[in-house]
Scaffold this motif. Structure first.
Motif, PDB file in Angstrom:
ATOM      1  N   MET A  26       0.847  -1.174   0.000  1.00 20.11           N
ATOM      2  CA  MET A  26       0.000   0.000   0.000  1.00 20.11           C
ATOM      3  C   MET A  26       0.898   1.244   0.000  1.00 20.11           C
ATOM      4  SD  MET A  26      -2.600   1.209   2.961  1.00 20.11           S
ATOM      5  CE  MET A  26      -4.262   1.179   2.409  1.00 20.11           C
ATOM      6  N   PRO A  27       0.637   2.185  -0.880  1.00 22.19           N
ATOM      7  CA  PRO A  27       1.479   3.381  -0.918  1.00 22.19           C
ATOM      8  C   PRO A  27       1.267   4.251   0.322  1.00 22.19           C
ATOM      9  CG  PRO A  27      -0.362   3.590  -2.435  1.00 22.19           C
ATOM     10  CD  PRO A  27      -0.404   2.199  -1.893  1.00 22.19           C
ATOM     11  N   ASP A  28       2.320   4.979   0.673  1.00 20.62           N
ATOM     12  CA  ASP A  28       2.209   5.907   1.798  1.00 20.62           C
ATOM     13  C   ASP A  28       1.261   7.038   1.426  1.00 20.62           C
ATOM     14  OD1 ASP A  28       4.013   4.489   3.322  1.00 20.62           O
ATOM     15  OD2 ASP A  28       5.726   5.628   2.573  1.00 20.62           O
ATOM     16  N   LEU A  29       0.382   7.385   2.354  1.00 21.68           N
ATOM     17  CA  LEU A  29      -0.540   8.485   2.133  1.00 21.68           C
ATOM     18  C   LEU A  29       0.054   9.747   2.736  1.00 21.68           C
ATOM     19  CD1 LEU A  29      -3.929   6.749   2.980  1.00 21.68           C
ATOM     20  CD2 LEU A  29      -2.924   7.166   0.743  1.00 21.68           C
ATOM     21  N   ILE A  30       0.016  10.828   1.999  1.00 19.85           N
ATOM     22  CA  ILE A  30       0.525  12.099   2.473  1.00 19.85           C
ATOM     23  C   ILE A  30      -0.491  13.169   2.097  1.00 19.85           C
ATOM     24  CG2 ILE A  30       1.894  12.512   0.402  1.00 19.85           C
ATOM     25  CD1 ILE A  30       3.971  13.897   2.235  1.00 19.85           C
ATOM     26  N   THR A  31      -0.695  14.112   2.976  1.00 15.05           N
ATOM     27  CA  THR A  31      -1.640  15.179   2.676  1.00 15.05           C
ATOM     28  C   THR A  31      -0.971  16.248   1.807  1.00 15.05           C
ATOM     29  OG1 THR A  31      -1.061  16.509   4.610  1.00 15.05           O
ATOM     30  CG2 THR A  31      -2.798  14.837   4.902  1.00 15.05           C
ATOM     31  N   ARG A  32      -1.771  17.045   1.183  1.00 13.61           N
ATOM     32  CA  ARG A  32      -1.258  18.131   0.340  1.00 13.61           C
ATOM     33  C   ARG A  32      -0.409  19.087   1.176  1.00 13.61           C
ATOM     34  NH1 ARG A  32      -5.904  20.580  -1.033  1.00 13.61           N
ATOM     35  NH2 ARG A  32      -5.586  22.099   0.611  1.00 13.61           N
ATOM     36  N   ARG A  33      -0.880  19.422   2.356  1.00 15.64           N
ATOM     37  CA  ARG A  33      -0.139  20.360   3.210  1.00 15.64           C
ATOM     38  C   ARG A  33       1.176  19.768   3.700  1.00 15.64           C
ATOM     39  NH1 ARG A  33      -5.244  23.169   6.338  1.00 15.64           N
ATOM     40  NH2 ARG A  33      -5.825  24.464   4.550  1.00 15.64           N
ATOM     41  N   ALA A  34       1.186  18.502   4.026  1.00 18.28           N
ATOM     42  CA  ALA A  34       2.440  17.863   4.435  1.00 18.28           C
ATOM     43  C   ALA A  34       3.416  17.830   3.261  1.00 18.28           C
ATOM     44  CB  ALA A  34       2.179  16.453   4.946  1.00 18.28           C
ATOM     45  N   TRP A  35       2.903  17.571   2.074  1.00 18.56           N
ATOM     46  CA  TRP A  35       3.747  17.569   0.885  1.00 18.56           C
ATOM     47  C   TRP A  35       4.327  18.965   0.664  1.00 18.56           C
ATOM     48  CZ3 TRP A  35       4.517  20.004  -3.642  1.00 18.56           C
ATOM     49  CH2 TRP A  35       5.305  19.362  -4.588  1.00 18.56           C
ATOM     50  N   LEU A  36       3.495  19.989   0.799  1.00 28.71           N
ATOM     51  CA  LEU A  36       3.950  21.358   0.594  1.00 28.71           C
ATOM     52  C   LEU A  36       4.990  21.758   1.641  1.00 28.71           C
ATOM     53  CD1 LEU A  36       3.789  23.956  -1.028  1.00 28.71           C
ATOM     54  CD2 LEU A  36       1.841  24.641   0.392  1.00 28.71           C
ATOM     55  N   ALA A  37       4.796  21.372   2.885  1.00 26.99           N
ATOM     56  CA  ALA A  37       5.772  21.686   3.936  1.00 26.99           C
ATOM     57  C   ALA A  37       7.127  21.076   3.609  1.00 26.99           C
ATOM     58  CB  ALA A  37       5.276  21.186   5.293  1.00 26.99           C
ATOM     59  N   THR A  38       7.131  19.860   3.112  1.00 22.97           N
ATOM     60  CA  THR A  38       8.374  19.202   2.718  1.00 22.97           C
ATOM     61  C   THR A  38       9.009  19.903   1.527  1.00 22.97           C
ATOM     62  OG1 THR A  38       7.535  17.096   3.539  1.00 22.97           O
ATOM     63  CG2 THR A  38       9.384  16.988   2.018  1.00 22.97           C
ATOM     64  N   ALA A  39       8.184  20.322   0.571  1.00 24.77           N
ATOM     65  CA  ALA A  39       8.699  21.018  -0.609  1.00 24.77           C
ATOM     66  C   ALA A  39       9.302  22.365  -0.230  1.00 24.77           C
ATOM     67  CB  ALA A  39       7.585  21.195  -1.638  1.00 24.77           C
ATOM     68  N   VAL A  40       8.679  23.083   0.684  1.00 22.33           N
ATOM     69  CA  VAL A  40       9.214  24.375   1.133  1.00 22.33           C
ATOM     70  C   VAL A  40      10.548  24.153   1.848  1.00 22.33           C
ATOM     71  CG1 VAL A  40       8.842  26.313   2.718  1.00 22.33           C
ATOM     72  CG2 VAL A  40       6.982  25.525   1.249  1.00 22.33           C
ATOM     73  N   ALA A  61       4.877  28.595  -4.178  1.00 26.93           N
ATOM     74  CA  ALA A  61       4.141  27.462  -3.616  1.00 26.93           C
ATOM     75  C   ALA A  61       3.139  26.919  -4.621  1.00 26.93           C
ATOM     76  CB  ALA A  61       3.441  27.869  -2.325  1.00 26.93           C
ATOM     77  N   ALA A  62       2.469  27.809  -5.358  1.00 25.12           N
ATOM     78  CA  ALA A  62       1.525  27.369  -6.394  1.00 25.12           C
ATOM     79  C   ALA A  62       2.269  26.621  -7.495  1.00 25.12           C
ATOM     80  CB  ALA A  62       0.774  28.562  -6.962  1.00 25.12           C
ATOM     81  N   GLN A  63       3.474  27.070  -7.843  1.00 22.16           N
ATOM     82  CA  GLN A  63       4.281  26.365  -8.841  1.00 22.16           C
ATOM     83  C   GLN A  63       4.666  24.979  -8.344  1.00 22.16           C
ATOM     84  OE1 GLN A  63       7.544  29.109  -9.366  1.00 22.16           O
ATOM     85  NE2 GLN A  63       6.681  29.885 -11.298  1.00 22.16           N
ATOM     86  N   LEU A  64       5.047  24.890  -7.080  1.00 17.07           N
ATOM     87  CA  LEU A  64       5.401  23.593  -6.506  1.00 17.07           C
ATOM     88  C   LEU A  64       4.216  22.645  -6.537  1.00 17.07           C
ATOM     89  CD1 LEU A  64       7.480  24.805  -3.425  1.00 17.07           C
ATOM     90  CD2 LEU A  64       8.373  23.635  -5.448  1.00 17.07           C
ATOM     91  N   LEU A  65       3.045  23.147  -6.155  1.00 16.63           N
ATOM     92  CA  LEU A  65       1.848  22.307  -6.160  1.00 16.63           C
ATOM     93  C   LEU A  65       1.462  21.877  -7.570  1.00 16.63           C
ATOM     94  CD1 LEU A  65      -0.349  24.001  -3.420  1.00 16.63           C
ATOM     95  CD2 LEU A  65       0.686  21.720  -3.337  1.00 16.63           C
ATOM     96  N   ALA A  66       1.752  22.711  -8.565  1.00 16.83           N
ATOM     97  CA  ALA A  66       1.423  22.372  -9.953  1.00 16.83           C
ATOM     98  C   ALA A  66       2.190  21.135 -10.421  1.00 16.83           C
ATOM     99  CB  ALA A  66       1.714  23.548 -10.874  1.00 16.83           C
ATOM    100  N   GLY A  67       3.343  20.891  -9.825  1.00 17.43           N
ATOM    101  CA  GLY A  67       4.127  19.711 -10.171  1.00 17.43           C
ATOM    102  C   GLY A  67       3.940  18.564  -9.201  1.00 17.43           C
ATOM    103  N   SER A  68       2.906  18.620  -8.409  1.00 20.53           N
ATOM    104  CA  SER A  68       2.648  17.605  -7.387  1.00 20.53           C
ATOM    105  C   SER A  68       1.446  16.750  -7.770  1.00 20.53           C
ATOM    106  CB  SER A  68       2.358  18.306  -6.046  1.00 20.53           C
ATOM    107  OG  SER A  68       1.046  18.842  -6.044  1.00 20.53           O
ATOM    108  N   PRO A  69       1.120  15.768  -6.939  1.00 16.18           N
ATOM    109  CA  PRO A  69      -0.111  14.998  -7.180  1.00 16.18           C
ATOM    110  C   PRO A  69      -1.372  15.861  -7.084  1.00 16.18           C
ATOM    111  CG  PRO A  69       1.334  13.804  -5.692  1.00 16.18           C
ATOM    112  CD  PRO A  69       1.930  15.174  -5.871  1.00 16.18           C
TER     113      PRO A  69
END
Length: 77
Positions: A1-15, A27-35
């Motif tokens: 089963m793949p690890d589940l991550i929230t959008r905000r947790a993903w963004l915090a890691t990206a920042v 941040a919007a650019q980072l999210l555009a390249g995310s799930p």
């Protein structure tokens, strides 16, 4: 089963991985390249604010009215 991550947790890691402070636009650019590619600028802005309120990011206001975000570890360095 793949690890589940929230959008905000993903963004915090990206920042955290960014070399420079992050703006809402970046941040919007980072999210555009995310799930969560359909997330727009307003979603990014709300996510950044929520991450600040949880203590995961720090907001910095510039004299020109712009706000940038960093991780607490980066601000202390």
């Amino acid at each position: 089963m793949p690890d589940l991550i929230t959008r905000r947790a993903w963004l915090a890691t990206a920042v955290q991985a960014e070399a420079a402070p992050v703006t809402t636009h970046r941040a919007a650019q980072l999210l555009a390249g995310s799930p969560w590619a359909s997330a727009g600028r307003n979603t990014a802005r709300k996510d950044l604010r929520a991450l600040c309120s949880r203590g995961l990011l720090l907001a910095h206001d510039a004299d020109n009215g712009r706000r940038t975000y960093t991780t607490p570890e980066r601000s202390a360095a």
